[in-house]
Motif scaffolding. Sequence first.
Motif, PDB file in Angstrom:
ATOM      1  N   ARG A  70      30.709 -40.460 -46.351  1.00 51.84           N
ATOM      2  CA  ARG A  70      29.545 -39.387 -46.400  1.00 51.84           C
ATOM      3  C   ARG A  70      29.796 -38.872 -44.947  1.00 51.84           C
ATOM      4  NH1 ARG A  70      24.456 -42.255 -46.426  1.00 51.84           N
ATOM      5  NH2 ARG A  70      24.989 -43.558 -45.247  1.00 51.84           N
ATOM      6  N   ARG A  71      31.226 -38.110 -45.817  1.00 47.95           N
ATOM      7  CA  ARG A  71      31.381 -36.795 -44.372  1.00 47.95           C
ATOM      8  C   ARG A  71      31.006 -36.031 -44.220  1.00 47.95           C
ATOM      9  NH1 ARG A  71      34.958 -32.889 -43.876  1.00 47.95           N
ATOM     10  NH2 ARG A  71      36.298 -32.154 -42.102  1.00 47.95           N
ATOM     11  N   GLY A  72      30.396 -35.460 -45.685  1.00 47.35           N
ATOM     12  CA  GLY A  72      29.839 -34.193 -45.196  1.00 47.35           C
ATOM     13  C   GLY A  72      28.414 -34.865 -44.862  1.00 47.35           C
ATOM     14  N   LYS A  73      27.469 -35.414 -45.570  1.00 44.14           N
ATOM     15  CA  LYS A  73      26.200 -35.822 -44.475  1.00 44.14           C
ATOM     16  C   LYS A  73      26.644 -36.066 -43.028  1.00 44.14           C
ATOM     17  CE  LYS A  73      22.158 -38.905 -45.244  1.00 44.14           C
ATOM     18  NZ  LYS A  73      22.326 -38.891 -43.857  1.00 44.14           N
ATOM     19  N   SER A 186      35.523 -23.001 -37.021  1.00 48.04           N
ATOM     20  CA  SER A 186      34.612 -23.036 -36.553  1.00 48.04           C
ATOM     21  C   SER A 186      33.233 -21.540 -36.896  1.00 48.04           C
ATOM     22  CB  SER A 186      34.805 -22.281 -35.062  1.00 48.04           C
ATOM     23  OG  SER A 186      35.948 -21.181 -34.316  1.00 48.04           O
ATOM     24  N   LEU A 187      32.431 -21.536 -36.626  1.00 44.76           N
ATOM     25  CA  LEU A 187      31.301 -20.366 -37.248  1.00 44.76           C
ATOM     26  C   LEU A 187      29.918 -20.724 -37.076  1.00 44.76           C
ATOM     27  CD1 LEU A 187      29.718 -21.873 -41.064  1.00 44.76           C
ATOM     28  CD2 LEU A 187      31.190 -23.140 -38.868  1.00 44.76           C
ATOM     29  N   ASP A 188      29.208 -19.452 -36.804  1.00 42.72           N
ATOM     30  CA  ASP A 188      27.876 -19.457 -36.414  1.00 42.72           C
ATOM     31  C   ASP A 188      27.109 -20.752 -36.783  1.00 42.72           C
ATOM     32  OD1 ASP A 188      28.369 -17.554 -33.564  1.00 42.72           O
ATOM     33  OD2 ASP A 188      28.037 -16.399 -36.083  1.00 42.72           O
ATOM     34  N   ARG A 189      26.247 -20.888 -36.030  1.00 45.56           N
ATOM     35  CA  ARG A 189      25.096 -22.005 -37.095  1.00 45.56           C
ATOM     36  C   ARG A 189      24.564 -21.556 -37.787  1.00 45.56           C
ATOM     37  NH1 ARG A 189      21.070 -26.474 -35.649  1.00 45.56           N
ATOM     38  NH2 ARG A 189      21.960 -25.881 -33.241  1.00 45.56           N
ATOM     39  N   GLU A 190      23.763 -19.993 -37.809  1.00 45.59           N
ATOM     40  CA  GLU A 190      23.127 -19.564 -39.130  1.00 45.59           C
ATOM     41  C   GLU A 190      24.036 -19.069 -39.778  1.00 45.59           C
ATOM     42  OE1 GLU A 190      22.913 -15.858 -41.351  1.00 45.59           O
ATOM     43  OE2 GLU A 190      24.517 -16.276 -39.945  1.00 45.59           O
ATOM     44  N   LEU A 191      25.114 -18.861 -39.803  1.00 49.47           N
ATOM     45  CA  LEU A 191      25.829 -19.221 -41.069  1.00 49.47           C
ATOM     46  C   LEU A 191      26.720 -19.456 -41.993  1.00 49.47           C
ATOM     47  CD1 LEU A 191      28.335 -17.316 -42.707  1.00 49.47           C
ATOM     48  CD2 LEU A 191      29.560 -17.616 -41.143  1.00 49.47           C
ATOM     49  N   PHE A 192      25.971 -21.321 -41.098  1.00 51.67           N
ATOM     50  CA  PHE A 192      26.471 -22.521 -41.836  1.00 51.67           C
ATOM     51  C   PHE A 192      24.883 -23.004 -42.092  1.00 51.67           C
ATOM     52  CE2 PHE A 192      26.034 -27.579 -40.905  1.00 51.67           C
ATOM     53  CZ  PHE A 192      27.566 -27.414 -41.995  1.00 51.67           C
ATOM     54  N   GLU A 193      24.470 -22.212 -41.875  1.00 50.89           N
ATOM     55  CA  GLU A 193      22.629 -22.730 -42.661  1.00 50.89           C
ATOM     56  C   GLU A 193      22.105 -21.757 -43.563  1.00 50.89           C
ATOM     57  OE1 GLU A 193      19.835 -22.318 -38.723  1.00 50.89           O
ATOM     58  OE2 GLU A 193      20.731 -24.358 -38.422  1.00 50.89           O
ATOM     59  N   ARG A 194      23.081 -20.656 -43.127  1.00 48.69           N
ATOM     60  CA  ARG A 194      22.528 -19.692 -44.918  1.00 48.69           C
ATOM     61  C   ARG A 194      23.380 -20.293 -45.988  1.00 48.69           C
ATOM     62  NH1 ARG A 194      26.484 -14.501 -43.790  1.00 48.69           N
ATOM     63  NH2 ARG A 194      25.075 -14.272 -42.430  1.00 48.69           N
ATOM     64  N   VAL A 195      24.312 -21.336 -46.108  1.00 48.14           N
ATOM     65  CA  VAL A 195      24.510 -21.973 -46.948  1.00 48.14           C
ATOM     66  C   VAL A 195      24.401 -23.323 -47.276  1.00 48.14           C
ATOM     67  CG1 VAL A 195      26.984 -20.312 -47.443  1.00 48.14           C
ATOM     68  CG2 VAL A 195      26.877 -22.954 -45.942  1.00 48.14           C
ATOM     69  N   ASN A 196      23.505 -23.423 -46.581  1.00 44.50           N
ATOM     70  CA  ASN A 196      22.874 -24.958 -46.344  1.00 44.50           C
ATOM     71  C   ASN A 196      23.276 -26.443 -45.946  1.00 44.50           C
ATOM     72  OD1 ASN A 196      20.995 -26.252 -46.508  1.00 44.50           O
ATOM     73  ND2 ASN A 196      20.285 -26.828 -48.420  1.00 44.50           N
ATOM     74  N   GLY A 197      24.484 -26.099 -45.852  1.00 39.32           N
ATOM     75  CA  GLY A 197      25.682 -26.757 -45.213  1.00 39.32           C
ATOM     76  C   GLY A 197      26.470 -27.523 -46.084  1.00 39.32           C
ATOM     77  N   TYR A 202      28.985 -34.780 -52.203  1.00 36.60           N
ATOM     78  CA  TYR A 202      30.303 -34.723 -52.171  1.00 36.60           C
ATOM     79  C   TYR A 202      30.511 -36.295 -51.313  1.00 36.60           C
ATOM     80  CZ  TYR A 202      32.187 -30.442 -53.932  1.00 36.60           C
ATOM     81  OH  TYR A 202      32.674 -29.109 -54.942  1.00 36.60           O
ATOM     82  N   VAL A 203      31.234 -37.677 -52.446  1.00 39.39           N
ATOM     83  CA  VAL A 203      30.566 -38.715 -51.448  1.00 39.39           C
ATOM     84  C   VAL A 203      32.389 -39.083 -52.101  1.00 39.39           C
ATOM     85  CG1 VAL A 203      30.218 -41.232 -51.728  1.00 39.39           C
ATOM     86  CG2 VAL A 203      28.560 -39.048 -51.722  1.00 39.39           C
ATOM     87  N   GLY A 204      32.954 -40.263 -50.808  1.00 40.98           N
ATOM     88  CA  GLY A 204      34.359 -39.969 -51.250  1.00 40.98           C
ATOM     89  C   GLY A 204      35.437 -39.079 -50.657  1.00 40.98           C
ATOM     90  N   CYS A 261      23.746 -24.996 -51.286  1.00 37.51           N
ATOM     91  CA  CYS A 261      23.986 -25.841 -52.241  1.00 37.51           C
ATOM     92  C   CYS A 261      22.663 -26.460 -52.218  1.00 37.51           C
ATOM     93  CB  CYS A 261      24.957 -27.155 -51.601  1.00 37.51           C
ATOM     94  SG  CYS A 261      24.702 -27.443 -49.907  1.00 37.51           S
ATOM     95  N   LYS A 262      22.086 -27.554 -53.265  1.00 39.45           N
ATOM     96  CA  LYS A 262      20.915 -27.997 -54.020  1.00 39.45           C
ATOM     97  C   LYS A 262      20.206 -29.133 -52.332  1.00 39.45           C
ATOM     98  CE  LYS A 262      19.184 -24.879 -56.094  1.00 39.45           C
ATOM     99  NZ  LYS A 262      20.841 -24.480 -55.711  1.00 39.45           N
ATOM    100  N   ASN A 263      22.192 -30.036 -51.533  1.00 45.17           N
ATOM    101  CA  ASN A 263      21.218 -31.314 -51.452  1.00 45.17           C
ATOM    102  C   ASN A 263      22.869 -31.453 -49.969  1.00 45.17           C
ATOM    103  OD1 ASN A 263      20.960 -33.994 -50.701  1.00 45.17           O
ATOM    104  ND2 ASN A 263      23.326 -34.784 -51.447  1.00 45.17           N
ATOM    105  N   GLY A 264      22.129 -30.482 -48.857  1.00 45.86           N
ATOM    106  CA  GLY A 264      22.562 -29.739 -47.285  1.00 45.86           C
ATOM    107  C   GLY A 264      21.952 -30.399 -46.627  1.00 45.86           C
ATOM    108  N   LEU A 265      21.734 -29.754 -45.585  1.00 47.69           N
ATOM    109  CA  LEU A 265      20.799 -29.570 -44.813  1.00 47.69           C
ATOM    110  C   LEU A 265      19.342 -30.223 -45.035  1.00 47.69           C
ATOM    111  CD1 LEU A 265      22.343 -27.006 -42.129  1.00 47.69           C
ATOM    112  CD2 LEU A 265      22.461 -29.063 -42.009  1.00 47.69           C
TER     113      LEU A 265
END
Length: 268
Positions: A70-73, A186-197, A202-204, A261-265
Amino acid sequence: MNVGVSVLIPVYNQVRNLELVLTGLEMQSFKDFEVVVGDDGSGREMKEFLGGYRALPRVTHVWHPDEGFRRGKILNDAAKAALSRYLVFMDSDCIPHPHFLRDHWVSHQTNVVLCGRRVDLGERIARQLTPEDIRRGRYHRFTKEVLGDILKGQTFGWEESVRLPHPLLGRLIHWKATRILGSNFSLDRELFERVNGFNEDYVGYGFEDSDLGFRLELAGARLKSLRHMAIQFHLNHPRGETSSENVRLFADAVRRRDPLCKNGLRKL
């Protein structure tokens, strides 16, 4: 506490590899950073190692139970724990060049994702590396041993180790489209949060990074190459088998073209 950069590293066991990576971070020319280790369910050995680790002053250990890959989580959880507004993503088997963080820091721009590459060290060289080798810079020097491994087809991409301290030079040499490599961006946190991380569906193994890069571009971000800067040396190992469900998820993401994405941050 304010820090310039938060370095996010996903781990799962493999304490020896993480020790080599942290030693590489100890040697950075850029010092204003913290490390957040996102632990995808490692056992007692990792907890004991990080509990006793003191060489870097700011290391945070974020853990969740082992329920599969569960790398994304865990990276989303690490991002939530990060103190900085600028995020650098690494892997726990990629040793950074001494100027790795400096290159990310001086090159960062608003609404831009910086995308680096890596050298794949042969298994024999990777197995023999020690923390002392890292401190003495032996891992990024061209030696007879490295040449032998290249000729045997065991070390790949050594040309990526040539540091050209201006991103334009790298882009002139490598003109193909830039893509995210999960161990080096690398990127700004704001940009990462904009797409909800990261999308935690994705599991596996496979495609969680491609999904993130695709959605970032949909959200208006530009992917910019840092080839021949922000260099890493990958401790080579057999690749995991790509999850067929992840292939389906990414195909669906491309079809839907939704940057969020719906299931992110956040759970939407």
